[in-house]
Write an enzyme that holds these catalytic residues in place. Structure first.
Site, PDB file in Angstrom:
ATOM      1  N   LYS A 174       0.835  -1.208   0.000  1.00  0.00           N
ATOM      2  CA  LYS A 174       0.000   0.000   0.000  1.00  0.00           C
ATOM      3  C   LYS A 174       0.867   1.254   0.000  1.00  0.00           C
ATOM      4  O   LYS A 174       0.630   2.206   0.733  1.00  0.00           O
ATOM      5  CB  LYS A 174      -0.936  -0.001   1.198  1.00  0.00           C
ATOM      6  CG  LYS A 174      -1.883  -1.193   1.192  1.00  0.00           C
ATOM      7  CD  LYS A 174      -2.872  -1.141   2.330  1.00  0.00           C
ATOM      8  CE  LYS A 174      -3.780  -2.338   2.385  1.00  0.00           C
ATOM      9  NZ  LYS A 174      -4.368  -2.756   1.158  1.00  0.00           N
ATOM     10  N   CYS A 175       1.865   1.257  -0.851  1.00  0.00           N
ATOM     11  CA  CYS A 175       2.871   2.318  -0.893  1.00  0.00           C
ATOM     12  C   CYS A 175       2.868   2.954  -2.281  1.00  0.00           C
ATOM     13  O   CYS A 175       2.487   2.310  -3.265  1.00  0.00           O
ATOM     14  CB  CYS A 175       4.238   1.688  -0.597  1.00  0.00           C
ATOM     15  SG  CYS A 175       5.654   2.777  -0.762  1.00  0.00           S
ATOM     16  N   GLY A 176       3.298   4.184  -2.361  1.00  0.00           N
ATOM     17  CA  GLY A 176       3.431   4.829  -3.658  1.00  0.00           C
ATOM     18  C   GLY A 176       4.405   4.104  -4.571  1.00  0.00           C
ATOM     19  O   GLY A 176       4.332   4.226  -5.794  1.00  0.00           O
TER      20      GLY A 176
END
Length: 170
Positions: free
Chosen positions: A38-40
């Site tokens: 759930k990271c850029g």
């Protein structure tokens, strides 16, 4: 495992909590990446998979990527090992091993990451991993040959990986 002195001394857990002796990778080139779902930078899974497949097409199992999920940066990896594996396969077709979730910094940091950071400090000698998708390249001889920040796209590592594959183990 404070007594570990080489890459091959470590036995991290896979996503089924079984030990994986890194000695199994002796003589191979290994890219270690701390990952998060759930990271850029999560879309780097696609780049890692593409790099993994294209290099393995030419070099077989002489090259390996190992993903180590980590929830230490913005709680961006909250899932269980099983949920992380499913996410990686469904969304990015990941075929390289996604290991057991670990800490990469702090008192509970996995000994492998403590060793990697000691062997290859970051900019200005800083040892801590700064964010998700930091990458460490381990050569055939078990030495850490490169360390790249999260902002470095996986595909830009191809030259460094191919150079290590061309080198013979000592």
């Amino acid at each position: 495992m404070a007594s570990a002195t080489t890459f091959y001394d470590f036995k991290p857990l896979n996503n089924r909590s079984q030990e994986v002796p890194l000695s199994d990778y002796k003589g191979k080139v290994v890219l270690i990446v701390n990952t998060a779902s759930k990271c850029g930078f999560t879309p780097q899974y696609a780049g890692l998979e593409s790099l993994y497949k294209s290099i393995r097409e030419k070099h077989g199992d002489d090259f390996q990527v190992l993903g180590f999920p980590c929830n230490q940066f913005g709680a961006q990896e909250p899932g269980s090992d099983e949920e992380i594996q499913q996410f990686c396969q469904l969304n990015y077709g990941v075929s390289f091993p996604i290991m057991h979730k670990v800490d990469v910094n702090g008192d509970a940091a996995h000994p492998l990451f403590e060793w990697l950071k000691e062997e290859k400090p970051g900019i200005m000698g800083l040892r801590r991993v700064k964010w998700n998708f930091e990458k460490f390249l381990v050569a055939r001889d078990g030495k850490v040959k490169g360390r790249w920040a999260s902002t470095t796209k996986p595909e830009s590592l191809e030259g460094a990986i191919l150079a290590e594959l061309a080198a013979k183990a000592a």
